[in-house]
Scaffold this motif. Structure first.
Motif, PDB file in Angstrom:
ATOM      1  N   PHE A  37       0.951  -1.364   0.073  1.00  0.00           N
ATOM      2  CA  PHE A  37       0.200  -0.215  -0.007  1.00  0.00           C
ATOM      3  C   PHE A  37       0.868   1.223   0.013  1.00  0.00           C
ATOM      4  CE2 PHE A  37      -3.525  -2.734   1.051  1.00  0.00           C
ATOM      5  CZ  PHE A  37      -4.567  -2.010   0.505  1.00  0.00           C
ATOM      6  N   MET A  38       1.687   1.223   0.906  1.00  0.00           N
ATOM      7  CA  MET A  38       2.906   2.318   0.765  1.00  0.00           C
ATOM      8  C   MET A  38       3.701   2.487  -0.605  1.00  0.00           C
ATOM      9  SD  MET A  38       3.426   4.563   3.375  1.00  0.00           S
ATOM     10  CE  MET A  38       3.361   3.706   5.005  1.00  0.00           C
ATOM     11  N   VAL A  39       3.996   1.479  -1.301  1.00  0.00           N
ATOM     12  CA  VAL A  39       4.628   1.755  -2.541  1.00  0.00           C
ATOM     13  C   VAL A  39       3.523   2.311  -3.357  1.00  0.00           C
ATOM     14  CG1 VAL A  39       5.515   0.442  -4.219  1.00  0.00           C
ATOM     15  CG2 VAL A  39       6.454   0.171  -1.777  1.00  0.00           C
ATOM     16  N   LEU A  40       2.428   1.672  -3.484  1.00  0.00           N
ATOM     17  CA  LEU A  40       1.363   2.232  -4.350  1.00  0.00           C
ATOM     18  C   LEU A  40       1.117   3.866  -4.245  1.00  0.00           C
ATOM     19  CD1 LEU A  40      -1.166  -0.891  -4.436  1.00  0.00           C
ATOM     20  CD2 LEU A  40       0.530  -0.279  -6.317  1.00  0.00           C
ATOM     21  N   VAL A  41       1.119   4.235  -2.736  1.00  0.00           N
ATOM     22  CA  VAL A  41       0.597   5.559  -2.787  1.00  0.00           C
ATOM     23  C   VAL A  41       1.794   6.452  -3.529  1.00  0.00           C
ATOM     24  CG1 VAL A  41       0.549   7.473  -0.824  1.00  0.00           C
ATOM     25  CG2 VAL A  41      -0.683   5.215  -0.722  1.00  0.00           C
ATOM     26  N   PHE A  42       3.010   6.023  -3.279  1.00  0.00           N
ATOM     27  CA  PHE A  42       4.104   7.108  -3.565  1.00  0.00           C
ATOM     28  C   PHE A  42       4.282   6.877  -5.273  1.00  0.00           C
ATOM     29  CE2 PHE A  42       5.457   7.196   0.592  1.00  0.00           C
ATOM     30  CZ  PHE A  42       6.098   8.287   0.558  1.00  0.00           C
ATOM     31  N   THR A  43       4.057   5.471  -5.817  1.00  0.00           N
ATOM     32  CA  THR A  43       4.290   5.498  -7.158  1.00  0.00           C
ATOM     33  C   THR A  43       3.067   6.060  -8.021  1.00  0.00           C
ATOM     34  OG1 THR A  43       2.932   3.259  -7.109  1.00  0.00           O
ATOM     35  CG2 THR A  43       5.330   3.350  -7.105  1.00  0.00           C
ATOM     36  N   GLN A  44       1.819   6.158  -7.570  1.00  0.00           N
ATOM     37  CA  GLN A  44       0.800   6.615  -8.200  1.00  0.00           C
ATOM     38  C   GLN A  44       0.679   8.316  -7.752  1.00  0.00           C
ATOM     39  OE1 GLN A  44      -1.258   4.932 -10.411  1.00  0.00           O
ATOM     40  NE2 GLN A  44       0.317   3.359 -10.058  1.00  0.00           N
ATOM     41  N   ALA A  45       1.418   8.506  -6.911  1.00  0.00           N
ATOM     42  CA  ALA A  45       1.416  10.112  -6.700  1.00  0.00           C
ATOM     43  C   ALA A  45       1.779  11.061  -7.689  1.00  0.00           C
ATOM     44  CB  ALA A  45       2.112  10.428  -5.257  1.00  0.00           C
ATOM     45  N   ALA A  46       0.895  12.076  -7.918  1.00  0.00           N
ATOM     46  CA  ALA A  46       1.218  13.053  -8.856  1.00  0.00           C
ATOM     47  C   ALA A  46       2.391  14.192  -8.199  1.00  0.00           C
ATOM     48  CB  ALA A  46      -0.108  13.778  -9.317  1.00  0.00           C
ATOM     49  N   MET A  47       2.665  15.272  -9.049  1.00  0.00           N
ATOM     50  CA  MET A  47       3.405  16.349  -8.204  1.00  0.00           C
ATOM     51  C   MET A  47       2.713  16.994  -7.456  1.00  0.00           C
ATOM     52  SD  MET A  47       6.676  15.708  -9.114  1.00  0.00           S
ATOM     53  CE  MET A  47       7.147  17.378  -8.623  1.00  0.00           C
ATOM     54  N   ARG A  48       1.558  17.360  -8.092  1.00  0.00           N
ATOM     55  CA  ARG A  48       0.603  18.114  -7.298  1.00  0.00           C
ATOM     56  C   ARG A  48      -0.968  17.689  -7.372  1.00  0.00           C
ATOM     57  NH1 ARG A  48       2.947  23.221  -5.911  1.00  0.00           N
ATOM     58  NH2 ARG A  48       4.865  23.934  -7.108  1.00  0.00           N
ATOM     59  N   GLY A  49      -1.607  17.954  -6.306  1.00  0.00           N
ATOM     60  CA  GLY A  49      -2.918  17.321  -6.131  1.00  0.00           C
ATOM     61  C   GLY A  49      -3.659  17.910  -7.338  1.00  0.00           C
ATOM     62  N   GLY A  50      -4.560  16.809  -7.860  1.00  0.00           N
ATOM     63  CA  GLY A  50      -5.138  17.046  -8.863  1.00  0.00           C
ATOM     64  C   GLY A  50      -6.607  16.542  -8.971  1.00  0.00           C
ATOM     65  N   GLY A  51      -7.352  16.479  -7.677  1.00  0.00           N
ATOM     66  CA  GLY A  51      -8.636  15.956  -7.393  1.00  0.00           C
ATOM     67  C   GLY A  51      -8.711  14.475  -7.120  1.00  0.00           C
ATOM     68  N   VAL A 133       7.774  -2.043   9.011  1.00  0.00           N
ATOM     69  CA  VAL A 133       8.588  -2.438   7.642  1.00  0.00           C
ATOM     70  C   VAL A 133       7.851  -1.471   6.514  1.00  0.00           C
ATOM     71  CG1 VAL A 133       8.322  -4.071   5.702  1.00  0.00           C
ATOM     72  CG2 VAL A 133       8.709  -4.843   8.266  1.00  0.00           C
ATOM     73  N   ALA A 134       6.732  -0.915   6.643  1.00  0.00           N
ATOM     74  CA  ALA A 134       6.042  -0.166   5.661  1.00  0.00           C
ATOM     75  C   ALA A 134       6.815   1.331   5.802  1.00  0.00           C
ATOM     76  CB  ALA A 134       4.548   0.148   6.118  1.00  0.00           C
ATOM     77  N   PHE A 135       6.892   1.730   7.188  1.00  0.00           N
ATOM     78  CA  PHE A 135       7.742   3.135   7.364  1.00  0.00           C
ATOM     79  C   PHE A 135       8.989   2.912   6.469  1.00  0.00           C
ATOM     80  CE2 PHE A 135       5.690   3.322  11.488  1.00  0.00           C
ATOM     81  CZ  PHE A 135       4.389   3.727  10.984  1.00  0.00           C
ATOM     82  N   GLY A 136       9.753   1.826   6.634  1.00  0.00           N
ATOM     83  CA  GLY A 136      11.039   1.775   5.679  1.00  0.00           C
ATOM     84  C   GLY A 136      10.775   1.769   4.430  1.00  0.00           C
ATOM     85  N   ALA A 137       9.678   1.099   3.817  1.00  0.00           N
ATOM     86  CA  ALA A 137       9.392   1.270   2.476  1.00  0.00           C
ATOM     87  C   ALA A 137       9.152   2.625   2.003  1.00  0.00           C
ATOM     88  CB  ALA A 137       8.141   0.083   2.334  1.00  0.00           C
ATOM     89  N   ALA A 138       8.681   3.277   3.017  1.00  0.00           N
ATOM     90  CA  ALA A 138       8.068   4.804   2.662  1.00  0.00           C
ATOM     91  C   ALA A 138       9.493   5.649   2.406  1.00  0.00           C
ATOM     92  CB  ALA A 138       7.059   5.365   3.752  1.00  0.00           C
TER      93      ALA A 138
END
Length: 265
Positions: A37-51, A133-138
């Motif tokens: 979940f942590m990896v997906l949040v970072f990989t799918q995040a855009a530079m700025r919020g887009g709704g 572990v998730a914090f380390g991944a973050a």
């Protein structure tokens, strides 16, 4: 209730929980799920919020940025906790071990309390390990996507993180308690897990699609709200209170049922 009996039951249950397959499978599986979940949040995040429902890289750099992946993992962690808890108590019936335990110790309330505390503590430790572990991944993902993490370790960031972790553990404890009670009533690991998964996933989702206002009353949704800090439109205090009331009623009924129902297998 005799404290020594509860402690003895607690320690005996932990002997079973320390089996390598269960211990490594649970700790490793939950850690992998939370990290995903942590990896997906970072990989799918855009530079700025887009709704989007997902946070942007800019939001991830804020003091509460570290918790965005963790609070989204509550449903998966909760369902796993439900399944493990239900299987642990229901397998005692199917394997015939509960009957042997009751022959040696007929005081059922103390025996059940010790088992309950052991399973809850096991899952709390597993979720805490998964969070670390998730914090380390973050941290690795933040470096890969050039997200500054200084704000995470500020006073506000640490406070937000501890609150999010506490909420997550509360939510998982609720799911685990519900799983124990369902396993106790159904007395079958397979039926308990299937019924629980079916209710928490498709059934509640279907009910919410037909009656949207039920999101404020369904047990699974309330526990998700607690685990994520009060999301999905439900106030945290209300979700916590209703969840506690639901679990208290179910636990009381399960204790009466367990105390009076014969165990013949």
């Amino acid at each position: 209730m005799n404290p020594s009996l509860v402690l003895a039951s607690f320690r005996s249950e932990w002997i079973k929980l320390r089996r390598r397959t269960l211990l490594f499978g649970t700790f490793g599986g939950l850690a992998a799920a939370a990290s995903l979940f942590m990896v997906l949040v970072f990989t799918q995040a855009a530079m700025r919020g887009g709704g989007s429902d997902l946070p942007s890289l800019q939001q991830l750099a804020q003091p509460n940025g570290l918790i965005h992946g963790l609070d989204r993992a509550i449903i998966l962690l909760g369902i796993v906790a439900f399944g493990i808890s239900a299987a642990q108590i229901a397998s005692e019936y199917s394997l015939g071990t509960l009957r042997q335990l009751l022959v040696r110790q007929p005081r059922r309330a103390g025996l059940l309390t010790g088992k309950f505390l052991a399973v809850i503590s096991f899952l709390v430790c597993a979720v805490a390990f998964a969070a670390v572990v998730a914090f380390g991944a973050a941290l690795l993902m933040a470096a890969a996507r050039h997200v500054p993490v200084g704000a995470w370790f500020s006073g506000t960031g640490v406070s937000d993180l501890l609150k999010a972790l506490g909420d997550l553990l509360l939510g998982v404890t609720g799911f685990a308690t519900l799983g124990l009670m369902v396993g106790l009533f159904l007395r079958s690991s397979v039926f308990a897990v299937i019924l629980g998964f079916a209710y928490l996933l498709p059934v509640e989702q279907l009910v919410m699609r037909i009656f949207p206002s039920t999101i404020h009353w369904l047990p699974g949704q309330l526990l998700q709200s607690v685990g994520s800090g009060g999301g999905e439109g439900s106030a945290f205090g209300r979700s916590l209170l209703l969840s506690a009331l639901y679990l208290a009623v179910v636990s009381g009924a399960a204790l009466v049922y367990f105390s009076r129902r014969d165990v013949t297998a």
